[in-house]
Design an enzyme around this catalytic site. Structure first.
Site, PDB file in Angstrom:
ATOM      1  N   ARG A  94     -16.192   1.710   9.084  1.00  0.00           N
ATOM      2  CA  ARG A  94     -17.065   2.414   8.143  1.00  0.00           C
ATOM      3  C   ARG A  94     -17.164   3.900   8.470  1.00  0.00           C
ATOM      4  NH1 ARG A  94     -20.910   2.250   3.753  1.00  0.00           N
ATOM      5  NH2 ARG A  94     -22.586   3.705   4.216  1.00  0.00           N
ATOM      6  N   GLU A 105     -39.518 -24.362  24.463  1.00  0.00           N
ATOM      7  CA  GLU A 105     -38.972 -24.894  25.718  1.00  0.00           C
ATOM      8  C   GLU A 105     -39.269 -23.960  26.888  1.00  0.00           C
ATOM      9  OE1 GLU A 105     -35.418 -27.037  25.799  1.00  0.00           O
ATOM     10  OE2 GLU A 105     -35.368 -27.396  23.642  1.00  0.00           O
TER      11      GLU A 105
END
Lengths: 467, 467
Positions: free
Chosen positions: A285, A387
């Protein structure tokens, strides 16, 4: 490697293509169907959790490349529920559940967290009292605070739940044990005494139906308590191979270790996807004339350190997997616990920073769902607190490292030094080419080489720029 | 203040309650309906943009409390399109469009960005050639690279677009000018020569239909060019009140200033919502016995600096609004440009860090959509790169500050010192009470006192903990 290739080929089925337009109800249904097909293909067995952890991890890691809701619904089923049965259950309990779970005919969830108890697992208040007269356990949720909460799959998907509860036998408290409790039958009808509710919409991961569970004096047979570490005799006598309560508790909640390794692995996977998109975009780009955005120092300073960190985490994780695959010893178990906890926190926090930089470096293209960075940011945000809360895990890890005298840190630094030097040398030679090569798999035995899959599934590369 | 209260009362209509379950198609339809009702209530007029900027900002800032898709769809319509017409249009052009736009009968969008030109606005390649024979401008998209891209509302909502294009008159290039181009009629039928496409699903903000626009020799009358700064005579003679091209370009793209102030304001609003949820939760939720999570140092170190930063940004923003409301001078215009650009970047980056900390400090509750932190993280992620990439804006701001000798920074530091000292003193006295009071509105003339609205709309406070 061969298994991964088979699973990636399987995931080319159009049903696993990214889908961003659905209502939550429809996305949940799609996720359950994706899970059903994956399970039916039976790429591995849950007992690999103990017998062949590398194989177990390799299979489940593939899913994060496709969709994180699928990965988490599967992780809860195979790792948390199935792994816990494999590790804490007797041979008979494994034989009774694993074959049906392997192919998804029986779906499991994992009832550890309560509304009032997240990090403090030892403080959970769900009760399991043994009734010697009927040879049953009676499971009870004393109040809303003790209801199971955020349980993935509990709102509608799961048939059974591995419920963590305080065991009481003959008036004596024996601490946290695990019980297999039926939630609903195949038609979805609730088991007597079980109530569930839906935890509702989330900022991501909406393919997973997180739920709340109340147990109103639910009776389960004596065989429902996972009995590798501890048993209750028919007459109501408690005995355990691990008489030390602390050691028993550690072994009982140890099922999170594999989950943490998978979360860290998914963080590395997501960072690899994001960096592959962002670095390729940066070198395609142009902006302000022919200058590629990847030629700006501000761009390089954001993406390349993240690339190096992702490699570092990948190799660190590989060390933990090697420890998991080696014959278990007490010292190794300790190292695995500390390293998996610390890496889960380090990798998920690094992943947040990395994907945010990738997203910003791609401008609007980074915000577009088609380029995957954004949806990964949304879906995976949960990984900083589930977790194990990262802040708590980091404190545990730091304390353990101090106690060990920094052994893990020194070993890790040593093995990374050569890698970092090599990366720096290559980046100095031809940045654009080197960065692209790195993304495509340099030096990495398995993980990052799957980047081409990320490429197939993004539109950022279809940007019709000049380069 | 009174206007804000009226708008907040209006937003209590159930249609403005958060909605997280919809498909993208349904959420877009809901957002358009929300916008239509807000516009029909006509709380302010677009010419307040120039005549009463505080009123204009106050009205639009309220929308971010309800939903960011609504805020952005409205911001594009009122601020970017309407504000540009008000600022760059003649009295006749304002009279021709503002009344219908005020009540949402005519919906506008803003065609500045092109697929190939984001930060480099001067480099856009859409062309507008004057045809003296027909007294029309002919607007052309030379290739895909020059198509308008990410245009909010362009995929289906907007009737007209303020198109930024390179003007050519009698073979001479005159630089970037703005043209009002019809996109579609009231029935949604495309205007001849106009093609649009949908930019698709995003990681958030999915109530806004971002689109791509190609103009295939679209002819618009001579009156379609906004003509306060420059005109083309019927015969094709160009003249401008600002003959210096650089000054003209600056004035033409200056319409982004108000948008940047609104983005910074929304960042402060979102941080206030997140902190209100997280700090109240921290002082209600026990973990590991009776200790509240807000009593842990790790928790305080994340939330309180963010609270202080949010106040600091709020007051800094108030200074910029005072500058906007004061009679314009060249020095003031420069200061407004620099400060609004820098604050947009500073506030949106601070907001990302702040909401991420709030989200993690609330554990799973922070991930739940009902508590708003997560959806705000998703929807607002765009703010780091739209209306100016933060990295580019920060460089501009830093360069300007260096040129000015640090005047703005010194003034800002001075006015903040007293505030920070007061905050620290209060936090030292009774942390929990002080933090809650701060959230409820201490020292803040208007903005944060709306926190009770955030409270009404969250479930985190319904946590049935002990405190």
């Amino acid at each position: 490697m061969e298994l991964r290739q088979k699973i990636f080929d399987f995931l080319k089925d159009p049903i696993y293509q990214p889908e961003h337009y659905l209502s939550i109800a429809d996305f949940r249904a799609l996720t359950r169907e994706r899970f059903a097909r994956f399970a039916a293909a039976h790429f591995f067995t849950i007992t690999d959790y103990v017998d062949n952890p590398r194989r177990f991890l390799a299979a489940l890691e593939c899913l994060a490349w496709a969709d994180y809701s699928l990965a988490i619904l599967s992780g809860v089923h195979y790792t948390l529920c199935g792994g816990t049965i494999t590790k804490l259950g007797s041979a008979a309990q494994v034989a009774a559940h694993v074959p049906a779970m392997d192919v998804g005919r029986l779906r499991g969830c994992f009832g550890m967290t309560e509304l009032g108890h997240g990090s403090d697992v030892a403080g959970i208040r769900t009760r399991a009292s043994y009734d010697a007269a009927t040879r049953e356990f009676v499971l009870t949720t004393p109040d809303d605070d003790a209801s199971k909460y955020w349980i993935g799959g509990a709102a509608g998907t799961a048939h059974i739940c591995a419920v963590f509860a305080q065991l009481e036998v003959a008036g004596r408290e024996e601490g946290v044990h695990v019980f297999l409790v039926p939630l609903r039958d195949e038609a979805g009808r609730p088991h007597p005494g079980v109530r569930t509710a839906d935890c509702g919409a989330k900022m991501g991961l909406n393919g997973v139906d997180n739920g709340q569970i109340w147990l109103d004096d639910v009776r389960v047979p004596r065989e429902a308590m996972l009995s590798r570490l501890a048993t209750v005799s028919p007459e109501g006598r408690y005995s355990s191979a691990l008489p030390d309560r602390g050691a028993r508790f550690g072994a009982t909640v140890g099922g999170l270790t594999m989950g943490r390794v998978l979360i860290a692995g998914a963080a590395v996977t997501a960072s690899a996807i994001g960096l592959t998109v962002a670095i390729n975009y940066a070198h395609a780009r142009p902006q302000f004339g022919d200058t590629l955005i990847g030629d700006y120092l501000t761009h390089q300073r954001r993406l390349y350190p993240a690339l190096a960190a992702t490699y570092a985490l990948h190799f660190a994780l590989d060390r933990v997997k090697a420890l998991l695959a080696a014959p278990p010893t007490p010292a190794r178990a300790k190292a695995i616990h500390v390293a998996s906890s610390g890496l889960k926190a380090a990798a998920s926090w690094a992943r947040i920073r990395c994907l945010q930089d990738c997203r910003e470096c791609c401008g609007g293209q980074g915000f577009a769902a088609a380029n995957r960075i954004g949806p990964l940011l949304n879906d995976m945000n949960v990984d900083a607190t589930f977790e194990g809360d990262n802040t708590v895990l980091m404190q545990q890890g730091a304390a353990a490292e101090l106690a060990l005298g920094g052994v893990l840190t020194r070993a890790g630094a040593e093995s990374l030094r050569g890698l970092v030097n090599d990366l720096c040398r290559r980046l100095g030679e031809d940045r654009g080419a080197a960065a692209r090569t790195l993304c495509a798999g340099f030096g990495c035995p398995d993980h990052l080489m799957w980047a081409p899959i990320a490429r197939d599934w993004t539109t950022a590369f279809k940007y019709p720029g000049k380069a």
